[in-house]
Design an enzyme around this catalytic site. Structure first.
Site, PDB file in Angstrom:
ATOM      1  N   SER A 161     -12.697  22.612 -26.193  1.00 21.35           N
ATOM      2  CA  SER A 161     -13.663  22.895 -27.267  1.00 21.35           C
ATOM      3  C   SER A 161     -13.696  24.391 -27.558  1.00 21.35           C
ATOM      4  O   SER A 161     -13.931  24.812 -28.688  1.00 21.35           O
ATOM      5  CB  SER A 161     -15.059  22.424 -26.860  1.00 21.35           C
ATOM      6  OG  SER A 161     -14.998  21.081 -26.454  1.00 21.35           O
ATOM      7  N   GLU A 170      -7.780  15.845 -16.218  1.00 20.60           N
ATOM      8  CA  GLU A 170      -7.010  16.624 -15.236  1.00 20.60           C
ATOM      9  C   GLU A 170      -7.046  18.111 -15.573  1.00 20.60           C
ATOM     10  O   GLU A 170      -6.852  18.959 -14.718  1.00 20.60           O
ATOM     11  CB  GLU A 170      -5.560  16.119 -15.217  1.00 20.60           C
ATOM     12  CG  GLU A 170      -4.706  16.772 -14.149  1.00 20.60           C
ATOM     13  CD  GLU A 170      -3.280  16.235 -14.122  1.00 20.60           C
ATOM     14  OE1 GLU A 170      -2.944  15.353 -14.943  1.00 20.60           O
ATOM     15  OE2 GLU A 170      -2.501  16.720 -13.280  1.00 20.60           O
ATOM     16  N   HIS A 203     -10.901  14.641 -25.232  1.00 20.84           N
ATOM     17  CA  HIS A 203     -12.048  13.759 -24.982  1.00 20.84           C
ATOM     18  C   HIS A 203     -11.746  12.337 -25.453  1.00 20.84           C
ATOM     19  O   HIS A 203     -12.061  11.365 -24.779  1.00 20.84           O
ATOM     20  CB  HIS A 203     -13.280  14.246 -25.760  1.00 20.84           C
ATOM     21  CG  HIS A 203     -13.765  15.609 -25.392  1.00 20.84           C
ATOM     22  ND1 HIS A 203     -13.677  16.683 -26.253  1.00 20.84           N
ATOM     23  CD2 HIS A 203     -14.366  16.080 -24.273  1.00 20.84           C
ATOM     24  CE1 HIS A 203     -14.197  17.750 -25.679  1.00 20.84           C
ATOM     25  NE2 HIS A 203     -14.624  17.419 -24.475  1.00 20.84           N
TER      26      HIS A 203
END
Ligand code: AMP
Length: 282
Positions: free
Chosen positions: A188, A150, A37
């Protein structure tokens, strides 16, 4: 750093940046941020006057209640990580009610079958859920540029089709997949893996790279079944799919064409944690 919880707060700040004709970069996330992120946020910072990160665990893209309940959340740490990059980034962290007025609603789109392949076969309506929230965010922020990873390549193609369908004028920027040292794509959900399984997950990227090499040596002599059984042989690992598809249509082709691009996609279920990854083959 400004953290907004309501659309009204966002409106007033955005009106100001529109008035100044500033380029706005948007980074939609579900939080529990990691280096993947953060790479999107850093990229956005380089090419926009103002950057907004959204943190919202969107219920309409989860087809599995348990997955939604278990999804990792850590707002305090997320804000710390964003602040470390720059104090000038704005964050939108709405409640479910703020986004869906108390009744989560899913809009159905015609994605030209893009939503029915790969992830779509295992997560019914997942991409309609993604598109519903992303369209809402695009309409609210009217960004010049929006940043996606991606790692979720199928999602990026859905977003490209979404902006055509909704006639939204913005640039979709696809940023490279950030990985652990052993090749595992950051996610995550990796927090839900045991250390042992996280280490063993190196087998996924290792095989994608192997497939890329084999494809470029002789694309007509690939043995996907062998790779699948090697991965299925690992305790707790279960392949959901391993497919090579056309990079644009995401469809399987009976015969590879010389002048087309292909991409391999994989999903391995590790004790209920779905690890997805992909690699461009040529
Ligand atoms: P998520 O919070 O999982 O919805 O992801 C938010 C954005 O971060 C999406 O555009 C993802 O594709 C992107 N992203 C997630 N993991 C990675 C990664 N390992 N490398 C680069 N981008 C990522």
């Amino acid at each position: 750093m400004i953290v907004c919880r309501t659309k009204q707060e966002v409106f007033s700040l955005i009106n100001e940046s529109n008035r100044l004709n500033q380029a706005l970069g948007l980074v939609p996330t579900m939080g529990s941020l990691h280096r993947g992120h953060l790479s999107l946020i850093s990229e956005a910072l380089q090419h926009n006057d103002i950057v907004w990160v959204t943190i919202f665990v969107n219920p309409t893209q989860f087809n599995n209640k348990e997955d939604l309940t278990n999804y990792p959340k850590n707002l305090e740490n997320d804000l710390k990580l964003i602040k470390k990059i720059s104090n000038s980034i704005n964050v939108f962290h709405p409640s479910e009610t703020e986004i869906y007025d108390g009744k989560p609603f899913l809009k159905k789109y015609d994605f030209n079958r893009l939503d029915l392949e790969l992830e779509g076969k295992f997560r019914a309506d997942h991409f309609n859920g993604v598109a519903t929230i992303v369209a809402k965010l695009f309409k609210l922020f009217k960004p010049s540029n929006a940043y996606f990873g991606e790692k979720d390549y199928q999602q990026t193609q859905i977003i490209n089709r979404l902006i055509d369908l909704e006639k939204i004028d913005l640039k979709v920027i696809i940023c490279p997949t950030i990985r652990e040292e052993n090749g595992l794509a950051l996610s995550s959900r990796n927090k839900l893996l045991s250390i042992k399984n996280k280490n063993k997950s190196s087998i996924i990227y290792k095989n994608l790279v192997f497939l890329q090499k084999s494809f470029n040596k002789n694309r007509n002599k690939l043995n996907l079944e062998k790779i699948k059984s090697e991965i299925n042989f690992v305790d707790d690992f279960k392949i959901e799919y391993l497919e090579i598809v056309n990079n644009k249509s995401l469809q399987i082709e009976l015969k590879f064409k010389e002048n087309e691009s292909y991409r391999a996609f994989i999903c391995v279920n590790v004790n209920g944690v779905r690890l997805i990854d992909n690699i461009l083959l040529n």
